[in-house]
Design a protein around this motif. Structure first.
Motif, short mmCIF file in Angstrom:
data_model
loop_
_atom_site.label_atom_id
_atom_site.label_comp_id
_atom_site.label_asym_id
_atom_site.label_seq_id
_atom_site.Cartn_x
_atom_site.Cartn_y
_atom_site.Cartn_z
N LEU A 30 0.80 -1.46 -0.07
CA LEU A 30 0.16 0.18 0.18
C LEU A 30 0.90 1.04 0.00
CD1 LEU A 30 -2.85 -1.36 2.23
CD2 LEU A 30 -2.88 -1.26 0.15
N ASN A 31 2.24 1.39 0.71
CA ASN A 31 2.71 2.00 0.55
C ASN A 31 3.68 2.65 -0.34
OD1 ASN A 31 1.75 2.63 3.08
ND2 ASN A 31 3.35 1.94 4.15
N ARG A 32 3.74 1.80 -1.53
CA ARG A 32 4.34 2.24 -2.22
C ARG A 32 4.11 3.01 -3.19
NH1 ARG A 32 8.60 -2.22 -4.30
NH2 ARG A 32 8.12 -1.18 -6.72
N SER A 33 4.57 3.90 -4.54
CA SER A 33 4.26 5.23 -4.84
C SER A 33 4.81 5.63 -5.93
CB SER A 33 3.93 6.62 -3.59
OG SER A 33 5.14 6.64 -3.22
N VAL A 34 4.49 6.78 -6.77
CA VAL A 34 5.10 6.69 -8.07
C VAL A 34 4.68 8.01 -8.04
CG1 VAL A 34 2.92 6.61 -9.48
CG2 VAL A 34 5.54 6.32 -10.51
N GLU A 35 5.54 8.97 -8.61
CA GLU A 35 5.24 9.87 -8.56
C GLU A 35 4.41 10.85 -9.72
OE1 GLU A 35 9.13 12.40 -9.80
OE2 GLU A 35 10.36 11.06 -9.01
N HIS A 36 3.37 11.55 -9.09
CA HIS A 36 2.23 12.15 -10.36
C HIS A 36 2.50 12.26 -11.45
CE1 HIS A 36 3.09 16.39 -9.58
NE2 HIS A 36 1.84 16.44 -10.33
N ASP A 37 3.76 13.14 -12.41
CA ASP A 37 3.63 13.24 -13.42
C ASP A 37 4.37 12.20 -14.11
OD1 ASP A 37 5.87 12.87 -11.70
OD2 ASP A 37 7.74 14.16 -13.29
#
Length: 194
Positions: free
Chosen positions: A89-96
């Motif tokens: 759940l905490n894995r993320s990617v930059e919005h752009d």
């Protein structure tokens, strides 16, 4: 509470909303926006990730395999709401970066949504959905080997996306097409590893 998703375009729009309001978009945020009770949209999310340019990130196949296995096994056991660990759940990617992927997928999504409709619904409802979950367990177990065969994770992503869409729009024909793609991908992996 969000309305249930009925198309690939709706999934992309929900994820796109997150990119407009956040610098980083986590999997937890996406799961919350599409609903943690819905197996089809979660499969679509995994499939989009693997089919998109994000699949080129080293280790993405193995990471997504754990996601597939967690969701599919819970569906087999009849859970109504899926539990996912914080490391997923905490894995993320930059919005752009995420927005670029969404833009890349937007036109094909519109075309795909025009073709889909309820057909052979017995393949995607009740017992059929459990069979799909069992197939997803097998795919999840094969995904670590996909790191070794170029483009195989993208093919598996396409098949997972198709299965997720089939569950959302109740299109059994699409589920059969996904099984053909899985079979071809599995054959490709076996041929390349032997």
């Amino acid at each position: 509470m969000n309305q249930p998703l009925q198309s690939l375009q709706q999934l992309l729009e929900r994820v796109g909303e997150l990119t407009r309001h956040n610098d980083q978009v986590s999997i937890g945020m996406v799961v919350e926006s599409i609903g943690s009770r819905s197996f089809g949209p979660l499969l679509m999310l995994i499939g989009i990730t693997l089919f998109s340019p994000l699949s080129g990130v080293p280790g993405m196949s193995i990471f997504m395999a754990s996601f597939v296995l967690l969701v599919a096994v819970q569906m087999l056991f009849g859970r109504k709401q899926f539990w996912l660990p914080h490391y997923i759940l905490n894995r993320s990617v930059e919005h752009d970066k995420l927005q670029k992927v969404l833009d890349w997928l937007n036109k094909p999504a519109r075309g795909i949504d025009r073709v889909l409709k309820p057909r052979l619904t017995f393949l995607v409802r009740n017992g059929g959905s459990y069979a799909i979950a069992a197939i997803c367990v097998v795919v999840g177990l094969c995904m670590p080997f996909m790191e070794l065969v170029p483009f195989s994770s993208s093919a598996a992503g396409l098949a997972l996306l198709a299965l997720g869409l089939a569950l959302v729009v109740h299109d059994g024909v699409l589920a059969l097409l996904a099984l053909v793609i899985f079979g071809a991908t599995f054959t490709l992996i076996v041929i390349n590893l032997l």
